[in-house]
Design a protein around this motif. Structure first.
Motif, PDB file in Angstrom:
ATOM      1  N   LYS A   1       0.934  -1.341  -0.173  1.00  0.00           N
ATOM      2  CA  LYS A   1       0.058   0.011  -0.016  1.00  0.00           C
ATOM      3  C   LYS A   1       0.985   1.096  -0.115  1.00  0.00           C
ATOM      4  O   LYS A   1       0.357   2.434  -0.651  1.00  0.00           O
ATOM      5  CB  LYS A   1      -0.853  -0.067   1.335  1.00  0.00           C
ATOM      6  N   ALA A   2       2.011   1.226   0.700  1.00  0.00           N
ATOM      7  CA  ALA A   2       2.989   2.245   0.779  1.00  0.00           C
ATOM      8  C   ALA A   2       3.849   2.448  -0.495  1.00  0.00           C
ATOM      9  O   ALA A   2       4.581   3.274  -0.438  1.00  0.00           O
ATOM     10  CB  ALA A   2       3.658   2.441   1.953  1.00  0.00           C
ATOM     11  N   GLY A   3       3.866   1.351  -1.391  1.00  0.00           N
ATOM     12  CA  GLY A   3       4.726   1.571  -2.339  1.00  0.00           C
ATOM     13  C   GLY A   3       6.006   1.166  -2.224  1.00  0.00           C
ATOM     14  O   GLY A   3       7.006   1.856  -2.973  1.00  0.00           O
ATOM     15  N   LEU A   4       6.410   0.578  -1.127  1.00  0.00           N
ATOM     16  CA  LEU A   4       7.554   0.249  -0.886  1.00  0.00           C
ATOM     17  C   LEU A   4       8.529  -0.904  -1.437  1.00  0.00           C
ATOM     18  O   LEU A   4       8.070  -2.156  -1.435  1.00  0.00           O
ATOM     19  CB  LEU A   4       7.934  -0.228   0.858  1.00  0.00           C
ATOM     20  N   ARG A   5       9.188  -0.639  -2.360  1.00  0.00           N
ATOM     21  CA  ARG A   5       9.606  -1.671  -3.512  1.00  0.00           C
ATOM     22  C   ARG A   5      11.053  -2.500  -2.708  1.00  0.00           C
ATOM     23  O   ARG A   5      11.455  -3.070  -3.682  1.00  0.00           O
ATOM     24  CB  ARG A   5      10.012  -0.925  -4.819  1.00  0.00           C
ATOM     25  N   HIS A   6      11.485  -1.834  -1.802  1.00  0.00           N
ATOM     26  CA  HIS A   6      12.750  -2.426  -1.164  1.00  0.00           C
ATOM     27  C   HIS A   6      12.669  -3.151   0.131  1.00  0.00           C
ATOM     28  O   HIS A   6      13.569  -2.872   0.980  1.00  0.00           O
ATOM     29  CB  HIS A   6      13.847  -1.614  -1.521  1.00  0.00           C
ATOM     30  N   THR A   7      11.516  -3.175   0.704  1.00  0.00           N
ATOM     31  CA  THR A   7      10.975  -3.576   1.878  1.00  0.00           C
ATOM     32  C   THR A   7      10.298  -5.017   1.816  1.00  0.00           C
ATOM     33  O   THR A   7       9.363  -5.343   1.169  1.00  0.00           O
ATOM     34  CB  THR A   7      10.184  -2.742   2.836  1.00  0.00           C
ATOM     35  N   TYR A   8      10.725  -5.948   2.799  1.00  0.00           N
ATOM     36  CA  TYR A   8      10.190  -7.243   2.748  1.00  0.00           C
ATOM     37  C   TYR A   8      10.493  -8.092   3.794  1.00  0.00           C
ATOM     38  O   TYR A   8      11.452  -7.801   4.757  1.00  0.00           O
ATOM     39  CB  TYR A   8      10.863  -8.251   1.609  1.00  0.00           C
ATOM     40  N   TRP A   9       9.452  -9.092   4.209  1.00  0.00           N
ATOM     41  CA  TRP A   9       9.638  -9.948   5.286  1.00  0.00           C
ATOM     42  C   TRP A   9      10.464 -11.312   4.812  1.00  0.00           C
ATOM     43  O   TRP A   9       9.911 -11.974   4.109  1.00  0.00           O
ATOM     44  CB  TRP A   9       8.378 -10.523   5.777  1.00  0.00           C
ATOM     45  N   PRO A  10      11.595 -11.572   5.256  1.00  0.00           N
ATOM     46  CA  PRO A  10      12.261 -12.641   4.827  1.00  0.00           C
ATOM     47  C   PRO A  10      11.526 -13.950   5.193  1.00  0.00           C
ATOM     48  O   PRO A  10      10.756 -14.144   6.409  1.00  0.00           O
ATOM     49  CB  PRO A  10      13.630 -12.701   5.409  1.00  0.00           C
ATOM     50  N   GLN A  11      11.246 -15.064   4.386  1.00  0.00           N
ATOM     51  CA  GLN A  11      10.562 -16.391   4.641  1.00  0.00           C
ATOM     52  C   GLN A  11      11.202 -17.275   5.545  1.00  0.00           C
ATOM     53  O   GLN A  11      12.510 -16.912   5.579  1.00  0.00           O
ATOM     54  CB  GLN A  11      10.181 -16.913   3.241  1.00  0.00           C
ATOM     55  N   PRO A  12      10.525 -18.038   6.192  1.00  0.00           N
ATOM     56  CA  PRO A  12      11.181 -19.208   6.967  1.00  0.00           C
ATOM     57  C   PRO A  12      12.495 -19.797   6.289  1.00  0.00           C
ATOM     58  O   PRO A  12      12.305 -20.227   5.170  1.00  0.00           O
ATOM     59  CB  PRO A  12      10.155 -20.105   7.284  1.00  0.00           C
ATOM     60  N   GLY A  13      13.465 -19.632   7.091  1.00  0.00           N
ATOM     61  CA  GLY A  13      14.775 -20.428   6.511  1.00  0.00           C
ATOM     62  C   GLY A  13      15.709 -19.399   5.647  1.00  0.00           C
ATOM     63  O   GLY A  13      16.851 -19.643   5.420  1.00  0.00           O
ATOM     64  N   ASP A  14      15.106 -18.122   5.171  1.00  0.00           N
ATOM     65  CA  ASP A  14      15.981 -17.339   4.526  1.00  0.00           C
ATOM     66  C   ASP A  14      16.795 -16.581   5.471  1.00  0.00           C
ATOM     67  O   ASP A  14      16.362 -15.684   6.018  1.00  0.00           O
ATOM     68  CB  ASP A  14      15.042 -16.369   3.595  1.00  0.00           C
ATOM     69  N   GLN A  15      18.121 -16.737   5.562  1.00  0.00           N
ATOM     70  CA  GLN A  15      19.124 -16.009   6.498  1.00  0.00           C
ATOM     71  C   GLN A  15      19.703 -14.828   5.638  1.00  0.00           C
ATOM     72  O   GLN A  15      20.716 -14.490   6.337  1.00  0.00           O
ATOM     73  CB  GLN A  15      19.992 -17.043   6.837  1.00  0.00           C
ATOM     74  N   THR A  16      19.565 -14.768   4.322  1.00  0.00           N
ATOM     75  CA  THR A  16      20.512 -13.708   3.582  1.00  0.00           C
ATOM     76  C   THR A  16      19.530 -12.383   3.489  1.00  0.00           C
ATOM     77  O   THR A  16      18.655 -12.118   4.114  1.00  0.00           O
ATOM     78  CB  THR A  16      20.744 -14.571   2.289  1.00  0.00           C
ATOM     79  N   ILE A  17      20.389 -11.397   3.010  1.00  0.00           N
ATOM     80  CA  ILE A  17      19.840 -10.189   2.632  1.00  0.00           C
ATOM     81  C   ILE A  17      20.083  -9.790   1.059  1.00  0.00           C
ATOM     82  O   ILE A  17      20.985 -10.119   0.520  1.00  0.00           O
ATOM     83  CB  ILE A  17      20.465  -8.975   3.511  1.00  0.00           C
ATOM     84  N   ARG A  18      18.999  -9.489   0.658  1.00  0.00           N
ATOM     85  CA  ARG A  18      18.915  -9.247  -1.071  1.00  0.00           C
ATOM     86  C   ARG A  18      20.084  -8.240  -1.151  1.00  0.00           C
ATOM     87  O   ARG A  18      20.516  -7.563  -0.264  1.00  0.00           O
ATOM     88  CB  ARG A  18      17.563  -8.362  -1.329  1.00  0.00           C
ATOM     89  N   ARG A  19      20.549  -8.150  -2.488  1.00  0.00           N
ATOM     90  CA  ARG A  19      21.518  -7.385  -2.821  1.00  0.00           C
ATOM     91  C   ARG A  19      20.698  -6.270  -3.487  1.00  0.00           C
ATOM     92  O   ARG A  19      20.045  -6.429  -4.272  1.00  0.00           O
ATOM     93  CB  ARG A  19      22.614  -8.016  -3.521  1.00  0.00           C
ATOM     94  N   PRO A  20      21.695  -5.117  -3.365  1.00  0.00           N
ATOM     95  CA  PRO A  20      22.877  -4.678  -2.733  1.00  0.00           C
ATOM     96  C   PRO A  20      22.761  -4.590  -1.390  1.00  0.00           C
ATOM     97  O   PRO A  20      21.835  -3.872  -1.021  1.00  0.00           O
ATOM     98  CB  PRO A  20      23.444  -3.503  -3.502  1.00  0.00           C
TER      99      PRO A  20
END
Length: 384
Positions: free
Chosen positions: A222-241
């Motif tokens: 709704k806020a149009g946040l293109r670079h914000t997310y909730w990591p799914q279970p088991g995902d220990q990484t951070i998107r690049r960059p």
């Protein structure tokens, strides 16, 4: 206001020590923006040079113009440019997103702010001095419930041991409720991640959908946040960059480790989101502009109590009011999680700021001094 997250290095990566590595950190001067941003750039450079944060990232918006600045290095062991507006773990900024969803449910007539949490989570909250028939939804969102903080009881002082551990929300709740209430509901203010763990469970009970889905659909999209997310279970990484994040792996030894990859499940509705400084600033702006909540619920969000973190700070419903040296206040939150600290928010007159550093204050020096330096840099971003 610390969400002490736990993260350790990946298997096979040596523990880093401060000596000999800080000398490889880039200064921000080579990446400075136009002269109009020189005061903020100097502040970012000082966070790296004086406070020893590996990197600092800032995003500033006013009158439709956004500027991103950086300082330092993405890595301690070698010089790597810091990505402008790179991804970082957002920590307790998640609480504002959670509070927005609860207040949307209030606006929809599905939740009452001053109803007891027993109404929505029957039989779940029990413990010594803890009565869910007395604690209200408002008190959860405002940290006046008196509930013990689960993050004090899950081993975060030894981050290396829990860095890759998956936590279930009900196990986190059990860790908190094994300890007595801190005070009677409404008697005082005290920060507790348990409040927002329960707020997340309330959202799931009322909507019959996962809290991460509700936050994504009702707030992030709704806020149009293109670079914000909730990591799914088991995902220990951070998107690049993204820049690497660093922390003290074991408080007893003081060794500094790479905390970039970790299991953030213990954060949940209190601190699991990943974002960028720019998106966090945009979120605050969108919220204050009334695009996420009706006027009545936004007004409730801005009803504050004194929060004795720093002078003048006040806490609303998942929203902090911070005084500015140039007059007025900004509204935001901030987040502390092993590897990253984020601060910032927005003012009623249109300014918005997001700031991140790639270690918690105290990782490389005096914690209080470094924390105040981060807050001062946010003030510089708003006031110059």
């Amino acid at each position: 206001m610390q969400i002490n997250t736990t993260s350790a290095v990946r298997k096979g990566v040596a523990v880093l020590t401060v000596a000999g590595l800080m000398s490889t950190t880039l200064t921000g001067a080579a990446m400075a923006d136009p002269p109009s941003n020189s005061a903020l750039q100097r502040s970012l450079d000082s966070l790296v040079g004086q406070e020893k944060f590996p990197a600092a990232l800032a995003s500033v918006s006013e009158r439709g113009r956004t500027t991103s600045l950086v300082a330092g290095s993405s890595r301690l062991d070698r010089q790597v440019p810091v990505p402008r507006d790179g991804y970082v773990r957002a920590g307790s900024n998640t609480k504002t997103f959670t509070a927005v969803v609860v207040l949307q449910l209030v606006a929809e007539g599905k939740v009452e702010l001053d109803a007891p949490i027993e109404k929505y989570l029957p039989g779940l909250v029990r413990g010594e001095g803890i009565d869910a028939n007395v604690i209200t939804v408002r008190q959860l969102l405002q940290h006046t419930s008196g509930l013990p903080n689960y993050t004090a009881h899950i081993g975060l002082d030894n981050f290396e041991e829990i860095q890759h551990k998956f936590f279930q929300p009900h196990d986190l709740l059990a860790a908190a409720l094994a300890h007595p209430a801190r005070f009677a509901p409404g008697a005082k203010w005290e920060y507790s991640n348990t409040n927002y763990l329960l707020a997340g469970l309330l959202i799931e009970r009322v909507t019959e959908r996962p809290v991460q889905e509700q936050i994504t659909e009702r707030v992030i999209n709704k806020a149009g946040l293109r670079h914000t997310y909730w990591p799914q279970p088991g995902d220990q990484t951070i998107r690049r960059p993204h820049p690497q994040g660093y922390t003290t792996g074991n408080h007893a030894t003081g060794d500094v480790i790479d905390a970039t990859e970790m299991d953030p499940s213990w954060g949940g509705a209190a601190g699991q989101l990943i974002s960028t400084p720019g998106d966090l600033a945009r979120f605050s702006r969108t919220l204050l502009d009334g695009k996420l909540l009706p006027a009545a619920q936004l007004a409730e969000m801005r009803k504050t109590v004194a929060a004795p973190v720093l002078p003048g700070w006040r806490y609303g419903l998942g929203l902090i009011s911070v005084p500015l040296s140039c007059g007025g206040v900004y509204w935001g939150h901030g987040g502390d999680i092993d590897g990253y600290e984020t601060r910032g928010g927005a003012t009623d007159d249109g300014r918005s700021v997001g700031l991140a550093v790639t270690a918690l204050p105290g990782t490389f020096g005096d914690a209080e001094q470094a924390a105040k330096a981060v807050v001062a840099t946010v003030d510089t971003a708003f006031c110059t």
